[in-house]
Design a protein around this motif. Structure first.
Motif, PDB file in Angstrom:
ATOM      1  N   ILE A  84       0.876  -1.179   0.000  1.00  0.00           N
ATOM      2  CA  ILE A  84       0.000   0.000   0.000  1.00  0.00           C
ATOM      3  C   ILE A  84       0.909   1.223   0.000  1.00  0.00           C
ATOM      4  CG2 ILE A  84      -1.742   1.344   1.247  1.00  0.00           C
ATOM      5  CD1 ILE A  84      -2.590  -1.283   2.647  1.00  0.00           C
ATOM      6  N   VAL A  86       0.888   5.285   0.390  1.00  0.00           N
ATOM      7  CA  VAL A  86       0.172   6.517   0.695  1.00  0.00           C
ATOM      8  C   VAL A  86       0.942   7.625  -0.007  1.00  0.00           C
ATOM      9  CG1 VAL A  86      -0.702   8.034   2.503  1.00  0.00           C
ATOM     10  CG2 VAL A  86      -0.521   5.564   2.934  1.00  0.00           C
ATOM     11  N   GLU A  87       0.415   8.046  -1.159  1.00  0.00           N
ATOM     12  CA  GLU A  87       1.215   8.914  -2.026  1.00  0.00           C
ATOM     13  C   GLU A  87       1.021  10.389  -1.712  1.00  0.00           C
ATOM     14  OE1 GLU A  87       1.005   7.878  -6.190  1.00  0.00           O
ATOM     15  OE2 GLU A  87       1.794   9.855  -6.735  1.00  0.00           O
ATOM     16  N   CYS A 100      -1.312   8.368   9.461  1.00  0.00           N
ATOM     17  CA  CYS A 100      -1.654   7.609   8.247  1.00  0.00           C
ATOM     18  C   CYS A 100      -1.641   6.105   8.537  1.00  0.00           C
ATOM     19  CB  CYS A 100      -0.678   7.921   7.120  1.00  0.00           C
ATOM     20  SG  CYS A 100      -0.825   9.580   6.440  1.00  0.00           S
ATOM     21  N   ILE A 104      -4.584   3.110   8.332  1.00  0.00           N
ATOM     22  CA  ILE A 104      -4.445   1.829   7.628  1.00  0.00           C
ATOM     23  C   ILE A 104      -4.639   0.659   8.591  1.00  0.00           C
ATOM     24  CG2 ILE A 104      -2.784   0.372   6.390  1.00  0.00           C
ATOM     25  CD1 ILE A 104      -1.796   2.996   5.080  1.00  0.00           C
ATOM     26  N   LYS A 107      -8.201  -0.081   9.010  1.00  0.00           N
ATOM     27  CA  LYS A 107      -8.797  -0.755   7.864  1.00  0.00           C
ATOM     28  C   LYS A 107      -8.351  -2.220   7.778  1.00  0.00           C
ATOM     29  CE  LYS A 107      -9.090   2.241   4.341  1.00  0.00           C
ATOM     30  NZ  LYS A 107      -8.542   2.912   3.146  1.00  0.00           N
ATOM     31  N   ASP A 200      -1.635  -1.225  -3.944  1.00  0.00           N
ATOM     32  CA  ASP A 200      -2.691  -0.213  -3.964  1.00  0.00           C
ATOM     33  C   ASP A 200      -2.114   1.144  -3.614  1.00  0.00           C
ATOM     34  OD1 ASP A 200      -4.642  -2.073  -4.522  1.00  0.00           O
ATOM     35  OD2 ASP A 200      -4.943  -2.541  -2.394  1.00  0.00           O
ATOM     36  N   THR A 201      -2.722   2.182  -4.171  1.00  0.00           N
ATOM     37  CA  THR A 201      -2.284   3.535  -3.844  1.00  0.00           C
ATOM     38  C   THR A 201      -3.436   4.311  -3.230  1.00  0.00           C
ATOM     39  OG1 THR A 201      -0.692   3.524  -5.630  1.00  0.00           O
ATOM     40  CG2 THR A 201      -1.296   5.664  -4.780  1.00  0.00           C
ATOM     41  N   THR A 202      -3.131   5.043  -2.165  1.00  0.00           N
ATOM     42  CA  THR A 202      -4.119   5.930  -1.569  1.00  0.00           C
ATOM     43  C   THR A 202      -3.400   7.254  -1.265  1.00  0.00           C
ATOM     44  OG1 THR A 202      -5.701   6.201   0.237  1.00  0.00           O
ATOM     45  CG2 THR A 202      -3.734   4.955   0.754  1.00  0.00           C
ATOM     46  N   THR A 203      -4.085   8.167  -0.580  1.00  0.00           N
ATOM     47  CA  THR A 203      -3.460   9.455  -0.239  1.00  0.00           C
ATOM     48  C   THR A 203      -3.831   9.811   1.201  1.00  0.00           C
ATOM     49  OG1 THR A 203      -5.384  10.748  -0.881  1.00  0.00           O
ATOM     50  CG2 THR A 203      -3.750  10.305  -2.621  1.00  0.00           C
ATOM     51  N   GLU A 206      -7.474  10.834   1.305  1.00  0.00           N
ATOM     52  CA  GLU A 206      -8.428   9.721   1.292  1.00  0.00           C
ATOM     53  C   GLU A 206      -8.496   9.035   2.653  1.00  0.00           C
ATOM     54  OE1 GLU A 206      -7.840   8.568  -3.416  1.00  0.00           O
ATOM     55  OE2 GLU A 206      -7.528   7.008  -1.902  1.00  0.00           O
ATOM     56  N   LEU A 207      -7.354   9.043   3.365  1.00  0.00           N
ATOM     57  CA  LEU A 207      -7.344   8.428   4.694  1.00  0.00           C
ATOM     58  C   LEU A 207      -7.910   9.381   5.747  1.00  0.00           C
ATOM     59  CD1 LEU A 207      -3.798   6.758   4.636  1.00  0.00           C
ATOM     60  CD2 LEU A 207      -5.990   5.595   4.393  1.00  0.00           C
TER      61      LEU A 207
END
Lengths: 249, 309
Positions: A84, A86-87, A100, A104, A107, A200-203, A206-207
């Motif tokens: 994962i 977090v970009e 962050c 995660i 989740k 997977d990529t998130t930001t 988004e978190l």
């Protein structure tokens, strides 16, 4: 059980960094980047726990620019199952990273989170402990041995003057010290396989995490250089200098 | 401003690192309260009350704090600390373990390992293994700071007469417990507190040869350290390691024997007042930081040095 491992992209430990001429930051242009050595130890520990049958899935998480994917791929090549990212291109301080990771953890619900005790760029030694505070989990920092027993983990810690062992209820946090293990080299077939593992990529957005920096670096500079002294001819001259010139004995 | 200092101790004695931390607090300025959290540790509170500059000692004497478990102590520090402008602890393994946890509970980004105080909100700290010094300013309402003890001269242990107040909070988070401890026993001074340190490197060739350094150290009242190379080679246990990832020392006299001087070792000892290097390789980087260099076979030079002292 599921384990979350945090990995950080840092300037390779063989690179001697220098401040930029204007003193605003460290010059990281065109230098080799690698996975933080303590994070590599964290990945290795998770992989060994999986090989022992204690762990069933390893999720590698990184935060930072798009290129941090490379460090996640390194973790996947060493044996992590999925990644994962977090970009963000913004500056991330340890409190923001811990927040962050907390999102995660909520989740993914891992039974253990393994992190390096510190990264070799910022040398903060904070993120694992802060994640402990935010999740309420126990923390086994500076680990030199990790033994999972039922629903608890025994962690032997390197402390000033020796070793301390604590027992933590799972889920728990472990941060790695140098002597926990010696990471393996990724084999070429595993490097190839890693390219096909899911990432997977998130930001932070988004978190739902506010990553606004709380501290500001005003200046970076090289440390005061120490001047080389003199060479003495023999032990007698050394003793004489220490007694009469330096006056330390 | 009121500043809270977290005392380092073993329930019996106040550790010197606390006095270095108080020195950093004095550089910030303000009333100084010292928290002694432990079990059966009232003697420590009495010692802290005598330290120069301390205006109040808070004593949290409870079984939950006996082994400095971070989960319990951090909660206490966060509870008490919200009334202070700064919270400081020494950057020992105990401080490093507990303080960031307390900071996160207060939603504060802590500042680790400061080596100087520029103002009440601005500090200098080493990054990149000491290759770079950063000046960092905090915008948090409470500043949470760990102190590199070797960078601050300890305040006097005597002279103060602060009142000791009991704190009636017992935080047992219930997620961790102490199992055991294995502390290296030695009659020599502690590495980080010794005024003289003798360290050996890969040039020592094996663990038995360290006996030579112990003899020299005993003559000098010194502690014995080692480079990472010597530790990795299995000559000596890892709690003897001096360097960026080991102990940071800054004694009056540091004698490096058979140590080449890798960056990571230099980061742990280059603030020593006087550095002596004994190495048979005259090109060894250690000579570039040594005040006195002796190019010689250590197996001849060390016994001769011991005999001449």
């Amino acid at each position: 059980m599921k384990v979350l491992v945090a990995v950080k992209r840092v300037v390779d430990y063989n690179v001697k960094v220098r401040p930029k001429a204007d003193g605003t930051d460290v010059d990281t242009a065109n230098v080799k980047m690698s996975i933080n050595p303590f994070c590599e130890i964290a990945v290795e520990e998770a992989v060994r726990l999986k090989e022992k049958g204690v762990v069933s899935e390893i999720v590698a998480v990184s935060m930072g620019p798009k290129q941090s994917q490379e460090q996640i791929r390194t973790a996947l090549a060493l044996g992590a199952d999925r990644g994962i990212l977090v970009e963000t291109d913004a500056e991330l301080q340890p409190l923001a990273v811990a927040k962050c990771l907390k999102a995660i953890v909520d989740k993914e619900e891992p039974q253990m989170v393994i992190l390096g005790k510190q990264s070799i760029d910022g040398d903060n030694n904070q993120t694992g402990q802060m994640l402990g505070a935010l999740t309420g989990m126990g923390q086994g920092t500076f680990a030199s041995e990790v033994v999972v027993e039922g629903d608890a983990v025994k962690v032997t810690r390197e402390i000033d003057g020796g070793l301390q062992t604590v027992e933590l209820k799972l889920p728990a946090i472990v941060t790695t010290d140098l002597r926990l293990n010696e990471p393996r080299y990724a084999s070429l077939p595993n490097i190839m396989k890693a390219k096909k593992k899911p990432l997977d990529t998130t930001t932070p957005d988004e978190l739902g995490v506010d990553i606004t920096p709380r501290t500001k670096t005003l200046k970076v500079e090289p440390p005061a250089e120490r001047q080389a002294g003199v060479k003495v001819a023999d032990v007698a001259e050394l003793v004489e200098k220490l007694k009469n010139e330096a006056k330390v004995i | 401003m009121s500043i809270l200092v977290i005392a380092e101790h073993d329930n019996a004695e106040l550790k010197g690192a606390t006095l270095n931390t108080i020195a950093a607090v004095k550089a910030i300025g303000g009333d100084i309260a010292v928290l002694v959290a432990g079990a059966g540790c009232s003697a420590v509170a009495d010692a802290a009350a005598k330290a120069d500059g301390v205006s109040k000692v808070l004593l949290a004497d409870n079984a939950a704090y006996e082994h400095q478990l971070a989960e319990n102590v951090a909660k206490l520090v966060a509870d008490l600390g919200k009334d202070y402008s700064h919270i400081l602890a020494p950057a020992t393994t105990t401080g490093k373990n507990m303080l960031p946890r307390a900071a996160a509970l207060l939603d504060v980004q802590p500042i680790s390992d400061i080596i100087s105080v520029e103002s009440a909100d601005t500090f200098k700290r080493p990054i990149y293994a000491g290759n770079v010094i950063a000046t960092v300013q905090s915008s948090d309402a409470i500043k949470v700071i760990s102190v590199r003890t070797t960078a601050f001269d300890a305040v006097a242990a005597e002279g103060g007469s602060a009142a000791v107040e009991s704190v009636d909070i017992a935080d047992d988070a219930g997620v961790s417990s102490f199992v055991g401890e294995e502390l290296a026993k030695s009659d020599r001074p502690e590495l980080t507190a010794a005024s003289v340190v003798v360290s050996g490197g890969r040039g020592m060739q094996n663990g038995e040869n360290f006996e030579m350094l112990y003899k020299l150290a005993d003559k000098l009242g010194a502690a014995v350290g080692a480079s990472r190379a010597a530790v990795d080679a299995g000559f000596v246990p890892n709690d003897m390691q001096v360097g960026q990832t080991g102990k940071i020392v800054a004694p009056d006299l540091y004698i490096a024997v058979g140590i080449s001087g890798a960056i990571q070792h230099l980061a742990g000892m280059k603030d020593s007042k006087v550095i002596v290097a004994i190495n048979k390789d005259e090109e060894a980087p250690i000579f570039s930081v040594a005040d006195y260099g002796l190019v010689a076979d250590l197996f001849e030079a060390v016994p001769e040095l011991e005999a001449k002292l």
